[in-house]
Design an enzyme around this catalytic site. Structure first.
Site, PDB file in Angstrom:
ATOM      1  N   LYS B 215       0.847  -1.194   0.000  1.00 36.72           N
ATOM      2  CA  LYS B 215       0.000   0.000   0.000  1.00 36.72           C
ATOM      3  C   LYS B 215       0.883   1.244   0.000  1.00 36.72           C
ATOM      4  O   LYS B 215       1.972   1.243   0.594  1.00 36.72           O
ATOM      5  CB  LYS B 215      -0.888  -0.027   1.246  1.00 36.72           C
ATOM      6  CG  LYS B 215      -1.993   1.008   1.261  1.00 36.72           C
ATOM      7  CD  LYS B 215      -2.854   0.818   2.512  1.00 36.72           C
ATOM      8  CE  LYS B 215      -3.930   1.883   2.615  1.00 36.72           C
ATOM      9  NZ  LYS B 215      -4.777   1.718   3.810  1.00 36.72           N
ATOM     10  N   SER B 290      -9.635   1.749   2.785  1.00 39.16           N
ATOM     11  CA  SER B 290      -8.722   2.465   1.934  1.00 39.16           C
ATOM     12  C   SER B 290      -7.654   1.587   1.261  1.00 39.16           C
ATOM     13  O   SER B 290      -7.004   2.036   0.326  1.00 39.16           O
ATOM     14  CB  SER B 290      -8.014   3.542   2.746  1.00 39.16           C
ATOM     15  OG  SER B 290      -7.258   2.959   3.776  1.00 39.16           O
ATOM     16  N   SER B 314      -9.823  -0.611   7.080  1.00 40.37           N
ATOM     17  CA  SER B 314      -9.233  -0.377   5.758  1.00 40.37           C
ATOM     18  C   SER B 314      -8.600  -1.595   5.119  1.00 40.37           C
ATOM     19  O   SER B 314      -8.292  -1.582   3.941  1.00 40.37           O
ATOM     20  CB  SER B 314      -8.189   0.729   5.836  1.00 40.37           C
ATOM     21  OG  SER B 314      -8.814   1.969   5.984  1.00 40.37           O
TER      22      SER B 314
END
Lengths: 481, 633
Positions: B215, B290, B314
């Site tokens: 990420k 996210s 997330s």
């Protein structure tokens, strides 16, 4: 005529702790390095970096709190204090707002008055902004260095007392090795607050019960400035009171160029710091055993040490106290006496000759390049009078330069190449100048000969050989020679 | 506006360090006002103050020794590290106890047993059954394999690291740029794979050759770390996060960076400056967020393993929406060093993959105390996790929090989750209904705390000071506010405003402090429930995957996605999301398992057992049209 209103002064002192590394990262905590050379992601506030708190910083702060008799918080934590400023890389300062390290405690002034502390806490310093013309440069070497903030009760009664308090405080912090207290390096910074005492039972409220307006003065980075700024401000407040102008709480700063304070902001315009409990440092306990080990390892207080010197070595208490103003001079005294120096002679010599020599050589105690043993040899010669004080001074200076004792003695403790001094003439002159010593000696007072040798040494400028002088004096001991 | 009169709104923007353009200010502030209004339920709950935990001072503070940053890679497990706080019943779970077999504690590279032994850190369970799949092609090519398959394959010499890497790269070129999940592929990956291939077998780590997608908010030395934001344009991190350094040391190949919501604020991966990410199951829908980039990439088979971060769900919410498996470990099990902070007290790094076995494989490497992160704990290592016998969950009690089945959960989803509960019962577990009353307000508690901490963590931007524009004010602070106002996206600005308000003088007690009390309440409620049961089971999210454009106008509806996941963050619990079926629209549905703190092993064991008996996690979305056409040719 009414008496002038009495001031009430409180101080807020920031002391840089004498750790090797910063508070939350392992960058060096050092003054004077090239700008931005002592930085890492943590003190630069780069995203993803986390604080790694320094245990020594906490220990030093606790040591100071113990020495002042403050009450140490058993449960502590850090908070983030937010404000935007170019030299504050994270946009917040990590400090102990909700749970200060310690509360209370006090410091005793020489006149016996005490100044109490409101609170002591740990926090990190910001970087430095250097303004040059229209540009501002940022140096983050200082960002994240550990500070101990001490806030006093507003019970200091005069600017002079404020200055005295700071002097004593600095001495104490140095003694504890908590900080070098060097104001030039920014290791000790001070803000002051002052109000005029309205009299009455509660002296923080006036007759109507309203809080007394308080003036804060920022940016005081020398003891002289603290005194001057407070003097100026008290006079200004008294003048306002005389003219009947109502006083509003405000923050002012000291303008060094014009020797006056200037308005910065009114109270109530203080920024909203949006305190947030620091989530990256878990709240911590100070357990009894930690405090106990700190208590055991804490240095003897200056007062106790001075009393011990006076008792054990038979030197007057005021002299001992003066030796104990700095831990280093007390340490040197002890080491020299250990190495065989006579305590009373040594004490006086350390206080005067030694200290002024360090000053001339521009070195501090820590930088002395020789050992007490060498110094004790010098001291013994001085005491015997085999070296004149002026020659001793020269030898000491040479030792600071640095030279080993023997070499220093050979180089500057002896006369320069040239004709040997006429010892007989020196002896004759010494006897003529000190007839009473000659008389005493001839009557059998053995020690009186030292006065004569000393006089002869002085006359030779310190270069005569004391042993040869002694031999010549001995030859003259019989009266009439 | 009730809480934000005109003057206060200006003040708020000032505190948040933003200057708002006139055309957006009105809408932003009215949205903030509605958000704040929704948070009042926490105040109304009248929660008592609860005691917080204190750690012994010094116990893990740093010695005062100068050392370069960040120093040598920390040992996976320190000795003098504090034990985790006592929480709930201290009884040890038998499964977990047996899972920690001697010798299985650490999985260092040199102790890898000779081939063809079991993969280190894993039980000797048979490879997952490959049932014929109703949708999509059958797994083909090495990129479709799981991490554990890869490890076994490398050991047998079936393929090389380079071959696997090339398969992944080919898959990426098949899906991208349409998917919008992978925003950078690392050039060094090929070199690294080649170097790994040259390693003698005895020097291979437990993750030898496994490609990992990362990420965009986890730092890699010399690589951009943008957090999906314009604010970090051109920023290259000078060090590698502990978690990634550990993966690399174990032989993993960092493949590339994946997309995310700007600064991880969101549940759709639609606020990134790199554009929106699409759901591989249906390109019209969002992948959740996210960590939506990692979720979409793993679901599409671009990499067997990915790393995400989880602050309020997330990792788990996008895992559920993309039909993969994602795990948020107990807070303190995996170091947060190098993770760009959103809400530091809730953040955590976790792995995402298609099946639990890969999570276990990677967690064995990721976990362990880290001197660079004081909030890591010395938890018992996961060790081997194996599914034994026909009733592997015998004696495990599973609680179904009744509140998790309300909250607007579609019926089909609820049914699939209850079906999963039935499968758990077949495996020997007992299911009972439990109650977590604070579920109702957990989301509001989260939105009191997270924006407050975010407003603090984002105060450091821009890192190099504001770049001036012709329109920006001449003074530093004006320029700073104007730059921040121009550069942050609107969701970031909303959270900064709400956060600044919750912390501001005069409002802090009624807002932020209530949130703190709320978090402790959630924690103690979970602790109570875990006295009765070993795990909590429910749906991961009450909201199925939604269209890409939807919800951006209505932040409150958007926030609902996290309603069931935030509890685990507030209480610091291990939580797993795994696929448990498909809804009538053909979109995957996520099952949520939450365990007591430190009992990550129990959660993973249940997940592993479930996946041994089902094949939902093996299904893959159909590749995009382009590939189909090529194949047809």
């Amino acid at each position: 005529m009414t008496l002038p209103l009495r001031p009430r002064i409180g101080l807020e002192i920031h002391v840089r702790l004498a750790t090797r590394t910063k508070l939350f990262c392992s960058c060096e905590n050092r003054f004077g390095a090239p700008p931005n050379s002592l930085v890492c992601p943590t003190c630069l506030g780069l995203p993803g970096s986390l604080p790694h708190p320094n245990r020594t910083a906490l220990e030093l702060a606790l040591r100071a709190a113990l020495a002042f008799g403050s009450e140490i918080a058993r449960r502590q934590s850090f908070d983030r204090k937010h404000y935007f400023y170019p030299d504050l890389p994270k946009g917040y300062q990590c400090t102990q707002q909700r749970t200060p390290l310690a509360r209370g405690g006090s410091l005793t002034l020489p006149d016996g008055r005490t100044v109490s502390f409101l609170r002591l806490h740990l926090e990190e310093d910001a970087g430095k902004s250097l303004h040059a013309g229209r540009k501002t440069w940022i140096d983050l070497n200082r960002a994240g260095t550990p500070l101990l903030e001490l806030v006093t009760e507003p019970t200091i009664r005069s600017p002079k007392e404020a200055r005295l308090f700071l002097t004593i405080l600095r001495r104490r912090l140095r003694w504890l090795r908590v900080s070098d207290g060097d104001m030039e390096k920014g290791s000790l910074r001070c803000d002051a607050n002052v109000s005029l005492d309205p009299g009455g039972a509660r002296n923080d409220r006036n007759e109507e019960g309203a809080p007394v307006p308080r003036i804060e003065i920022k940016n005081l980075n020398s003891f002289r400035r603290v005194e001057a700024a407070l003097d100026f401000e008290i006079e200004r407040l008294r003048e306002l009171a005389r003219r009947g102008v109502s006083i509003r709480s405000e923050t002012r700063s000291w303008d060094e160029k014009n020797d006056r304070t200037r308005h910065m902001r009114w109270k109530g315009e203080a920024p909203d710091y949006r305190y947030l409990p620091e989530p990256d440092i878990p709240p911590f306990r100070i357990d009894e055993e930690v405090l106990e080990s700190l208590r055991l390892s804490r240095p003897e207080s200056p007062r106790l040490r001075a009393e011990r010197f006076s008792r054990d070595h038979g030197i007057p208490l005021p002299v001992a106290s003066e030796l104990c103003m700095e831990r280093e001079s007390a340490d040197w005294f002890e080491a020299l006496v250990e190495a065989g120096a006579a305590p009373d002679y040594c004490a006086n010599w350390l206080r005067r000759e030694f200290r002024s020599c360090l000053r001339r050589a521009r070195i501090v105690w820590d930088e002395i390049p020789f050992l007490p043993g060498e110094c004790a040899k010098l001291l013994r010669m001085l005491q015997e009078g085999t070296l004149s004080p002026s020659a001793g001074r020269r030898v000491l200076e040479a030792m600071c330069s640095p030279l080993p004792f023997e070499e220093a003695l050979a180089r500057v403790g002896r006369p320069p190449a040239g004709p040997e001094p006429d010892l007989d003439r020196l002896v004759e002159e010494a006897c003529r100048r000190r007839p009473e010593a000659l008389e005493d000696w001839r009557r059998g007072k053995e020690n009186a000969v030292h006065a004569l040798i000393g006089e002869a040494m002085r006359l030779s400028g310190g270069y005569a050989d004391p042993k040869a002088l002694r031999a010549r004096f001995d030859a003259r001991r019989a009266p009439g020679t | 506006m009730s809480d934000l009169p005109e003057s206060l709104s200006d003040h708020l923007a000032f505190l948040a360090g933003l200057s708002l353009a006139e055309d957006e200010a009105g809408e932003l502030l009215s949205q903030c006002d509605r958000i704040l209004d929704s948070l009042r339920v926490v105040q109304a709950a009248g929660l008592p103050e609860e005691e917080q935990e204190y750690f012994p001072a010094f116990s893990h503070w740093r010695e005062d020794r100068p050392r370069g940053f960040p120093g040598p890679l920390p040992e996976p497990r320190g000795k003098a590290w504090p034990r985790p706080p006592v929480f709930g019943p201290s009884k040890e779970n038998t499964e977990e106890e047996s899972a920690r077999s001697p010798g299985g504690e650490t999985a260092p590279a040199r102790e890898v047993p000779d081939p063809p032994g079991p993969a280190p850190g894993l039980g000797e369970h048979p490879p997952p059954r490959r049932s014929p799949l109703p949708e999509g092609p059958s797994p083909e090519g090495s990129s479709a394999l799981s991490g554990t398959d890869l490890v076994d394959g490398f050991r047998r010499g079936d393929f090389t690291c380079r071959e696997v890497l090339e398969a992944c790269l080919e898959e990426i070129s098949n899906w991208e740029p349409g998917l919008g999940a992978v925003i950078e592929v690392f050039e060094e990956a090929e070199e690294r794979a080649a170097a790994l291939d040259r390693l003698p077998p005895e020097e291979r780590g437990p993750l030898h050759g496994v490609p990992v997608l990362v990420k965009d908010n986890i730092c890699i030395r010399g690589k951009e770390c943008r957090c999906g934001s314009l604010m970090l344009e051109g920023y290259r991190a000078p060090w590698t996060a502990t978690a990634l350094a550990r993966l690399e040391a174990a032989g993993a190949v960092l493949l590339g960076r994946t997309n995310m919501d700007e600064f991880a604020f969101g549940s759709s991966t639609g606020t990134s400056c790199f554009g929106k990410t699409r759901n591989p199951w249906n390109p019209e829908l969002c992948p959740g967020g996210s960590s939506g980039g990692t979720a979409a990439a793993v679901a599409a088979g671009l990499s067997p393993l990915g790393l995400g971060s989880d602050t309020g769900g997330s990792i788990r919410q996008p895992a559920a929406l993309c039909g993969i498996t994602g795990f948020k470990p107990t807070r303190g099990r995996v170091s947060r060093d190098g993770l760009v902070a959103f809400a530091s007290s809730l953040d955590g790094i976790g792995p995402m993959s298609r099946g639990v076995s890969d999570l276990v494989l990677s967690l064995g490497v990721l976990e362990g105390p880290d001197p660079r992160d004081l909030t890591t704990l010395s938890l018992p290592p996961l060790g081997k996790i194996e599914v034994r016998g026909a009733r592997p969950l015998d004696g495990i009690r599973i609680g179904l929090p009744r509140e998790h089945f309300g909250m607007g959960l579609p019926e089909a989803h609820g049914g699939l989750v209850l079906e999963a509960a039935r499968i758990f019962e077949e495996m020997g577990a007992t299911c009972v209904e439990v109650s977590l009353p604070s579920t109702r307000i957990a989301l509001s508690i989260y939105h009191l705390l997270a924006p407050a901490e975010a407003s603090s963590n984002l105060a450091r931007f821009p890192l190099r000071g504001p770049r001036s524009s012709p329109s920006s004010p001449p003074d530093f602070f004006g320029a700073l506010r104007s730059f921040r106002g121009r550069t942050f996206g609107s969701e970031v600005k909303r959270r900064l405003l709400v956060g600044a308000f919750c912390l501001s003088a005069g409002h802090r007690e009624a807002w932020y402090e209530r949130g703190r009390a709320g978090a402790l309440r959630v924690r103690s409620e979970y602790a109570e429930v875990f006295e009765k049961v070993d795990l909590c089971l429910g749906p991961t999210t009450p909201v199925p995957a939604f269209p890409l454009e939807d919800r951006s106008r209505d932040p409150l509806a958007h926030y609902q996605c996290d309603a069931l996941t935030v509890g685990a963050n507030l209480a610091g619990l291990p939580a797993l999301s795994l696929p448990c079926g498909f809804d009538p629209e053909g979109m995957p549905v996520g099952l949520h398992l939450v365990g007591p703190p430190g009992r990550d092993g129990c959660v993973l064991l249940a997940g592993l057992a479930y996946q041994e008996g089902t094949d939902w996690h093996l299904r893959r979305p159909s590749p995009p049209e382009r590939r189909r056409k090529e194949r047809a040719r």
